[in-house]
Structures are given as C-alpha cells and as structure tokens.
Write a protein that holds these residues in place. Structure first.
Motif, PDB file in Angstrom:
ATOM      1  N   ARG A  94     -35.076  69.914 -10.006  1.00 57.81           N
ATOM      2  CA  ARG A  94     -35.788  71.191 -10.223  1.00 57.81           C
ATOM      3  C   ARG A  94     -35.684  71.622 -11.676  1.00 57.81           C
ATOM      4  NH1 ARG A  94     -38.306  74.086  -9.559  1.00 57.81           N
ATOM      5  NH2 ARG A  94     -37.888  75.974  -8.370  1.00 57.81           N
ATOM      6  N   LEU A  95     -34.504  71.452 -12.301  1.00 61.37           N
ATOM      7  CA  LEU A  95     -34.354  71.828 -13.708  1.00 61.37           C
ATOM      8  C   LEU A  95     -35.161  70.893 -14.604  1.00 61.37           C
ATOM      9  CD1 LEU A  95     -30.601  72.861 -14.109  1.00 61.37           C
ATOM     10  CD2 LEU A  95     -32.588  74.254 -13.516  1.00 61.37           C
ATOM     11  N   ALA A 173     -31.345  76.872  -8.717  1.00 62.23           N
ATOM     12  CA  ALA A 173     -32.350  76.459  -9.699  1.00 62.23           C
ATOM     13  C   ALA A 173     -33.230  77.636 -10.112  1.00 62.23           C
ATOM     14  CB  ALA A 173     -33.211  75.338  -9.113  1.00 62.23           C
ATOM     15  N   LEU A 174     -33.574  78.470  -9.145  1.00 58.49           N
ATOM     16  CA  LEU A 174     -34.377  79.660  -9.483  1.00 58.49           C
ATOM     17  C   LEU A 174     -33.583  80.585 -10.403  1.00 58.49           C
ATOM     18  CD1 LEU A 174     -36.062  80.505  -6.035  1.00 58.49           C
ATOM     19  CD2 LEU A 174     -37.145  79.553  -8.090  1.00 58.49           C
ATOM     20  N   GLY A 175     -32.264  80.676 -10.195  1.00 58.29           N
ATOM     21  CA  GLY A 175     -31.430  81.490 -11.080  1.00 58.29           C
ATOM     22  C   GLY A 175     -31.472  80.982 -12.514  1.00 58.29           C
ATOM     23  N   THR A 188     -24.976  77.708 -15.761  1.00 51.21           N
ATOM     24  CA  THR A 188     -24.470  76.621 -14.897  1.00 51.21           C
ATOM     25  C   THR A 188     -24.408  77.134 -13.463  1.00 51.21           C
ATOM     26  OG1 THR A 188     -22.184  77.299 -15.300  1.00 51.21           O
ATOM     27  CG2 THR A 188     -23.096  75.566 -16.725  1.00 51.21           C
ATOM     28  N   PRO A 189     -24.475  76.262 -12.486  1.00 48.78           N
ATOM     29  CA  PRO A 189     -24.439  76.709 -11.081  1.00 48.78           C
ATOM     30  C   PRO A 189     -23.108  77.354 -10.731  1.00 48.78           C
ATOM     31  CG  PRO A 189     -24.252  74.320 -11.214  1.00 48.78           C
ATOM     32  CD  PRO A 189     -24.611  74.800 -12.590  1.00 48.78           C
ATOM     33  N   ALA A 190     -23.155  78.380  -9.883  1.00 48.63           N
ATOM     34  CA  ALA A 190     -21.951  79.084  -9.464  1.00 48.63           C
ATOM     35  C   ALA A 190     -21.485  78.648  -8.081  1.00 48.63           C
ATOM     36  CB  ALA A 190     -22.202  80.591  -9.483  1.00 48.63           C
ATOM     37  N   ASP A 191     -22.428  78.202  -7.253  1.00 50.14           N
ATOM     38  CA  ASP A 191     -22.053  77.842  -5.887  1.00 50.14           C
ATOM     39  C   ASP A 191     -21.216  76.565  -5.889  1.00 50.14           C
ATOM     40  OD1 ASP A 191     -22.373  76.633  -3.081  1.00 50.14           O
ATOM     41  OD2 ASP A 191     -23.271  78.622  -2.873  1.00 50.14           O
ATOM     42  N   PRO A 192     -20.066  76.537  -5.171  1.00 45.40           N
ATOM     43  CA  PRO A 192     -19.168  75.366  -5.176  1.00 45.40           C
ATOM     44  C   PRO A 192     -19.833  74.079  -4.691  1.00 45.40           C
ATOM     45  CG  PRO A 192     -18.065  77.275  -4.227  1.00 45.40           C
ATOM     46  CD  PRO A 192     -19.508  77.654  -4.403  1.00 45.40           C
ATOM     47  N   ILE A 193     -20.814  74.181  -3.802  1.00 45.83           N
ATOM     48  CA  ILE A 193     -21.413  72.966  -3.255  1.00 45.83           C
ATOM     49  C   ILE A 193     -22.086  72.142  -4.339  1.00 45.83           C
ATOM     50  CG2 ILE A 193     -23.700  73.876  -2.673  1.00 45.83           C
ATOM     51  CD1 ILE A 193     -23.459  72.290  -0.029  1.00 45.83           C
ATOM     52  N   ILE A 194     -22.583  72.828  -5.396  1.00 44.88           N
ATOM     53  CA  ILE A 194     -23.196  72.117  -6.525  1.00 44.88           C
ATOM     54  C   ILE A 194     -22.189  71.961  -7.660  1.00 44.88           C
ATOM     55  CG2 ILE A 194     -25.040  72.162  -8.253  1.00 44.88           C
ATOM     56  CD1 ILE A 194     -26.702  73.705  -6.248  1.00 44.88           C
TER      57      ILE A 194
END
Length: 548
Positions: A94-95, A173-175, A188-194
C-alpha cells in the motif's frame, strides 16, 4: 543466530527479491527463477521485499492457473505466510502504491474516506460480520490466496484472523497516507502485528530421507544392532518415498503419513503396518530429532490399532504333540530320489534331527540354534553347554549367553555329532560370517515348512516358537524362578531388580537338570511321520552328518 532472510539475495552489492519457479511450472514461466531489483540499501530492500515477493508469487499463481486450465488449486498453500507477515506485506504494498500515486498529478483529487476508517476500526475490534470483512478486504484475501500464501476457508476462524490483520494493515497504511499529505514521511506503524512482524527465515535445507535412513542404520550398527545393514527394513523407506513422491524428510507432514498408512492397509495387515512400517518411521524420525537433523517427529502421533490376538489353545506344544514331534525329528532319514541319490543337504538333515530337541530343552529362538557353530559347543567339568552369540549370526538382545544342555540331548549322541563335525556352522553351509544370519534364518524356515508338511504343527501354533512357550510353562510347573528361565531363554528382565546379581551357569544347569526327559523311543515312530524309513543304527550313528 538468525537465519537468512527468505527470498532476499545480494548480487554485486545490490539486493533482489528472488523466487524459485517450481519445476512443474518452468515450462510455462520460461524461467527457473524470478527476480525483482530492490536497490543497494539493505534497510530499504527489507521494506520493499514483502511487496516484491507478493508480486512474484502472483506470477507463479497465474502460471498455476494456466497449468490447471482454470481449475481451482487444491492442497495446502504453496508459500504459506503467517497473519502478521500477510499484514506486513499488504502494508508495504500500500505504501509503495502511494509512492506511485504521488508521482501522478491526478493524485491531488483523491482523499481518505473517513467512513472507511470507521468501518476498518469496527472490523479490527471484532464487530464485523463475515460479509462485511469480505467487502472490506475480500479482494486482498483472494490476492494472497492466489499467490499461494493462504488456504483458509472463507468464514473460518483462520480466515477471520487473517482478514482482521489485513484491516489493521489497511488502517495503518491510511494513517501513513494522511501523514504524508501533511508532508511527514517519517511515520512508522504503531500496531504490534505489523511493527513486530518477522520476515520469514530462509527455508530449511532439504533433508534426504534415504540419507537419514543410511545414517540411522550406521548408528544402529555401531551400537551392535541391525547387522543386516538395514536390508530387511529398507523397503519401508522406499515405500514411504514413493508415497511422498519426493525424498525430503523435512517436508513430511502428519497428513502425508496418515495417507501412506491408509494406502498400506489396502494390501497389508494392520499388525504389519503398525509393528513394521509405522514403528520404523517413528524410530528413524525420533533419531533424526535427537541428532538435530529435524525439528520435530511428525510420526509420533501416527498410530494404527492392531486386532486383539485370539488364542483358541495354548501357544506351546502339549505333552503329546511335543513327544510326537521329537520322535519324528530324532528318527528323520532323508528320501532318496528315483536314481537312489539323496538331494537334501547334510546341514538341513542335521537341523531336522537336532534343532527341535535342543529347542525343547533350552527354549531358545530357533535361529539362535540353527546358527550354532562347532566352537559354540563346550564341555566344562562334564557339563555340556552352548554359547549363543551374535558372532554366529544374530541374537535379539545383542548379548551372548551360555545355556547348559540337558542330559537327554547328550544321551542322544549330540556330543559325538559335534566331535566329528567340521569346523564352522553345524546346521548351515555358510562360509562367510556376514551371511551366517541369513543362512540360519533360511534353515529355520525350511525346518518350519517340513514340520507343517508332515503335519506335526497343530493349528494355531508357531512350529518353532512353541518350544519357548512350552519351556516357560514347564518351568513354572516345577517352580523354577522366572528370572532363571529368562536368563536361559534370553528374555530381558522386566524390572530394575532383575538386573541385579548374575544367573550363573550352575544355576541354569540345576534348573535344566530338573526338566523331565521325553519318552521318545524310536521304535514307536512310523515311517510316514519320520519323513523316511526307520534306521536300525544307534542314536550316535544316526546323528552323523550325511557325506557330501
């Protein structure tokens, strides 16, 4: 130490995503591997890798569909990914797509859908139905399915886990898109899964199944077992290899073994499948795990129930059966053919005359007797004994043991038979020690065939093994210790206490001396039962080997 990153290679200082094309698809793809350049920066290459690999896997999936002519692909995913790896791959794609759009002047007219953000958050919270998840990320799910990354059935628990992971990736990705709209490209992504997703390690190197077997056999031979070099059980490995259609032990699954077991049951008994085939594979894979050749033993839980044995009678010979057999054995004379020649080998004749009575008083395994050599027969201070040793062929326990001979065996002339016998095996003609076990087994089989042919084997009785059962029963009737009988017969002790102290030759001799003699006066034997005309010669003369 961490393994290499899967599908990432460095060539001349530049990184590439690399995917090997399966052999069955190379004719369609036209290549043995696919590559995508990722640049010279390692960190940037890691960011671009998931998306690049997904595109290469998509090419493989298209080739698979072409090979299948539109039929849906069956079986497990070819390139399985965990939910966090799928989420990371989608996030990076997506990025990368956002980067492409920002180079297009028409991008300014595209805005983030606030309602989409709300729906994604509801889905991440677990409040979305299956149809709502399919509407949000169904296309992405099918794209990963087509690439061979997932095989979860729509609506299943596994499918929902992956769908929620994709929703997280989409929201993250929208963030980043909104941050970039404000000129911030450092997010950078905040959610642990990523954030904590691990790139797949390099695939484990193949482990040759036949190579494992050879190494396993070598280790067993070093420990004193499998002196046949694994020949008897090698067909088990070959059967599994043919069922798998490959030779990589690291790729064997429990499902593979279950399918193999079910196929074997179509032509083999449940007992054979359980005690020979599955047992062998479990042992080999257990050894492989213990020696760090494999990560797990997938055969550990693969079992096959065996039918309960039903015995319609005692497993040993009765008194009458034992006497009838021994009479026929001691009176045995070989047949002459129409030209007056004796075709039967002298060693087989000797086995028919002597092996049954020795088994009757020692309870030994028949091959332990048919492999006896002249040097294994001893006389010390008037006591005759035999040494059953692996040097002569094969011993189940791998240990030698000395067994005293009963007085009746000696009275029948066994001592004289041994004295005039040539050096080497008494009951087979082997000259090479490496062939002794095989030749002894052949003689024991021929002995069994003879007993059945002359109808000396009752129904439901194993002709040679029945002596072991009979001796144990007789010794119990005489109140002889099971520990002593086990030492005579070569049975392992059942408790730790059984391994303390020794059962001496004198102890065994005293026990065997208590065994009653068999009433086997030869005059009572008919020519038909003996397998030939009766001889009027003495027991000692009758025991002599027939000249070549």
């Amino acid at each position: 130490m961490a393994g290499k990153i899967r599908h990432l290679i460095n060539r001349s200082g530049r990184y590439h995503a690399r995917l090997v094309v399966p052999k069955d698809l190379r004719g369609i793809v036209g290549k043995t591997e696919l590559r995508t350049a990722l640049g010279a920066d390692y960190r940037q290459a890691l960011k671009l890798l998931p998306g690049a690999v997904a595109q290469l896997q998509h090419q493989i999936a298209q080739a698979e569909r072409q090979a299948g002519q539109g039929r849906p692909q069956a079986g497990p995913a070819r390139y399985p990914l965990a939910p966090d790896q799928i989420a990371l791959s989608h996030y990076m794609q997506r990025l990368a797509f956002d980067d492409e759009l920002r180079n297009d002047p028409r991008y300014a007219s595209i805005l983030v859908d606030d309602m989409l953000v709300v729906r994604l958050r509801e889905a991440i919270a677990g409040r979305a139905r299956n149809d709502e998840l399919a509407e949000l990320v169904g296309d992405q799910l099918e794209r990963f399915r087509a690439a061979g990354n997932i095989d979860a059935a729509p609506g299943s628990h596994e499918w929902r886990v992956i769908a929620r992971a994709l929703c997280i990736a989409e929201l993250e990705a929208l963030g980043r898109v909104m941050e970039r709209d404000e000129g911030d490209f450092t997010g950078t992504p905040a959610d642990p899964i990523i954030k904590n997703a691990a790139l797949p390690d390099e695939a484990a190197k193949p482990v040759s199944l036949t190579g494992l077997w050879q190494d396993y056999v070598h280790s067993r031979k070093q420990a004193g077992f499998m002196k046949d070099g694994g020949k008897r059980l090698s067909p088990v490995i070959e059967s599994l290899r043919k069922s798998l259609k490959h030779n990589d032990a690291s790729r064997i699954t429990k499902q593979d073994l279950l399918a193999w077991r079910d196929d074997l049951l179509k032509r083999l008994s449940a007992t054979t499948v359980s005690t020979i085939y599955l047992s062998t594979i479990r042992s080999v894979l257990t050894w492989a795990v213990n020696n760090e050749r494999l990560q797990e033993n997938v055969a550990a839980g693969v079992r096959q129930s065996k039918p309960r044995k039903v015995y319609a009678r005692e497993r040993g010979y009765t008194d009458a059966e034992a006497v009838k057999l021994l009479k026929a054995s001691r009176a045995y004379e070989p047949h002459e053919d129409e030209n007056g020649y004796i075709r039967e080998k002298p060693h087989l004749v000797a086995a028919k005359r002597w092996v049954p009575i020795i088994c009757a008083f020692t309870g030994a395994r028949v091959t332990e007797i048919t492999q006896l050599r002249k040097e294994d027969i001893r006389q010390t201070e008037g006591q005759w004994s035999i040494r059953i040793t692996p040097d002569a062929g094969s011993v189940k326990t791998g240990q030698y043991r000395d067994v005293p001979l009963h007085r009746q065996i000696i009275a029948e002339g066994f001592g004289e038979f041994v004295k005039i016998a040539a050096d080497g095996p008494l009951f087979h003609g082997g000259t090479d020690p490496t062939t002794y076990a095989r030749k002894a087994l052949r003689i024991s089989n021929q002995l069994s065939e003879w007993l059945r042919k002359v109808e000396l084997t009752p129904e439901g009785v194993q002709p040679n093994h029945a002596w072991r059962h009979r001796l144990k029963t007789t010794c119990r009737e005489l109140a002889i210790s099971d520990r002593v009988v086990d030492a005579i017969q070569g049975h392992a002790g059942r408790t730790a206490a059984d391994h303390y102290g020794d059962v001496t030759l004198k102890t065994k001799a005293d026990a065997i001396a208590r065994l009653p003699e068999y009433p086997i006066r030869l005059a009572e034997v008919s020519p038909e039962a003996s397998g030939g005309p009766l001889s009027s010669c003495s027991a000692a003369e009758r025991s002599l080997p027939i000249p070549e």
